[in-house]
Design a protein around this motif. Structure first.
Motif, PDB file in Angstrom:
ATOM      1  N   GLN A   9       0.868  -1.181   0.000  1.00  0.00           N
ATOM      2  CA  GLN A   9       0.000   0.000   0.000  1.00  0.00           C
ATOM      3  C   GLN A   9       0.907   1.234   0.000  1.00  0.00           C
ATOM      4  O   GLN A   9       1.621   1.493   0.958  1.00  0.00           O
ATOM      5  CB  GLN A   9      -0.909  -0.002   1.228  1.00  0.00           C
ATOM      6  N   GLY A  10       0.902   1.903  -1.121  1.00  0.00           N
ATOM      7  CA  GLY A  10       1.797   3.046  -1.256  1.00  0.00           C
ATOM      8  C   GLY A  10       3.237   2.573  -1.295  1.00  0.00           C
ATOM      9  O   GLY A  10       3.617   1.693  -2.068  1.00  0.00           O
ATOM     10  N   ASP A  11       4.050   3.206  -0.447  1.00  0.00           N
ATOM     11  CA  ASP A  11       5.467   2.842  -0.387  1.00  0.00           C
ATOM     12  C   ASP A  11       5.748   1.762   0.643  1.00  0.00           C
ATOM     13  O   ASP A  11       6.918   1.442   0.890  1.00  0.00           O
ATOM     14  CB  ASP A  11       6.312   4.088  -0.044  1.00  0.00           C
TER      15      ASP A  11
END
Length: 341
Positions: A163-165
């Motif tokens: 999720q994201g980075d």
């Protein structure tokens, strides 16, 4: 009491014929169905102290037998003999699987099996060195078993997602309990102390749909023995034979988890029924370079088991070839992944 089956046509000996499943005369070729042969078993019971001398019904010669022998042949005239009082009362088998492979077919099948040996010496594969091939009915106990199994375990399911980075790991914990009821039928255990247990186990499976009600006529022309161990003595072996299947079934009910930590496991195996049977085995004595090798063949399926000699030269060549193959595969994988030279 010694039973020999006489041909109603010519008076010569009759023996069980694996090809037809009937009692056959070796002289005139007459064949009679086993179902039409009257049963001669008496109610007398054999004891360990009983004399081991019997008179051949053909020539009158004395048959010297070990106390386990229930069927044999006369060394003088070759007549088939079934010692009925060793197959009566509590010593009478409940069932028998008759031979369907004749002695000639067994010899041919064994020679073909020898030629398939990848690591056996060339002389072993090509030469005909059968010293003897003997058809015998081996005593087995068959068990119907029931196992009640209860297992509790601590299990986890691990999920990873991005999720994201960030990469996240989610671990879910479960308390698992299994209450299992398993039935196993016709589990065979050989009951002769002379037979190698490992060989007998490897001969399985037999076609148990071919089990027939026991009649002494099936034994005519073959060697047979009575059991050395009763069903209670062999019950632990029967349980050990199914233990691996029980463990596999337990594992199958706990699949789908990332980890399984078994906390408690209770297995209670009980004997539901046991019965005494005779199963057909061809024993092959094969001589190679003045050394005897013993092999066994399933008298119904033709499956052969035993340990043949190994050619050290072939063994080295096989492992060398395997090493070259593995190295080639590794080079191909390395090249595909960009790691090649």
């Amino acid at each position: 009491m010694v039973i020999s089956y006489k041909c109603p046509g010519c008076g010569d000996d009759m023996a069980f014929a694996a090809e037809s499943g009937a009692l056959a005369c070796r002289s005139c070729g007459r064949q009679d169905k086993i179902e039409n042969i009257p049963e001669e078993l008496k109610t007398a019971r054999f004891t360990e102290d009983e004399a081991t001398e019997y008179h051949c019904q053909n020539c009158g010669a004395i048959l010297i037998t070990e106390k386990e022998t229930t069927a044999t042949s006369c060394s003088f005239c070759g007549g088939a003999a079934v010692i009925a009082d060793r197959l009566s009362g509590n010593l009478a088998p409940a069932k028998v699987i008759p031979f369907t492979i004749s002695k000639e077919e067994a010899a041919d099948a064994f020679r073909k099996w020898c030629r398939k040996g990848l690591l056996t010496p060339k002389g072993f594969m090509s030469a005909d060195r059968i010293k003897s091939i003997t058809g015998m009915y081996v005593p087995f106990w068959m068990y119907d078993l029931n196992s009640k199994v209860q297992v509790s375990a601590r299990c986890t399911k691990v999920h990873r997602y991005t999720q994201g980075d960030y990469i996240y790991t989610k671990t879910e914990h479960y308390d698992a309990f299994r209450d299992i009821n398993l039935d196993y039928i016709k589990v065979p255990v050989d009951a002769s102390e002379k037979m190698n247990d490992e060989l007998m186990d490897k001969l399985e499976p037999y076609p148990y749909d071919q089990l027939k009600d026991f009649k002494t006529a099936y034994l005519a022309g073959y060697i047979a023995e009575k059991y050395n161990y009763d069903d209670e003595e062999l019950f632990p072996r029967a349980k050990s034979k199914i233990s691996g299947y029980i463990e596999s079934y337990i594992d199958s009910t706990l699949s789908g988890y990332s980890s399984v930590d078994v906390k408690t496991k209770h297995v209670d195996t009980q004997k539901m029924k046991s019965f005494y049977v005779l199963l057909p085995v061809w024993m092959v004595n094969y001589n190679y370079k003045q050394k005897d090798y013993i092999f066994a063949m399933n008298g119904q399926t033709g499956k052969v088991v035993g340990k043949p000699p190994i050619s050290s030269f072939k063994e080295k060549m096989w492992f060398s070839g395997l090493a070259v193959f593995i190295f080639a595969v590794w080079k191909i994988i390395a090249a595909v992944m960009g790691g090649g030279a």
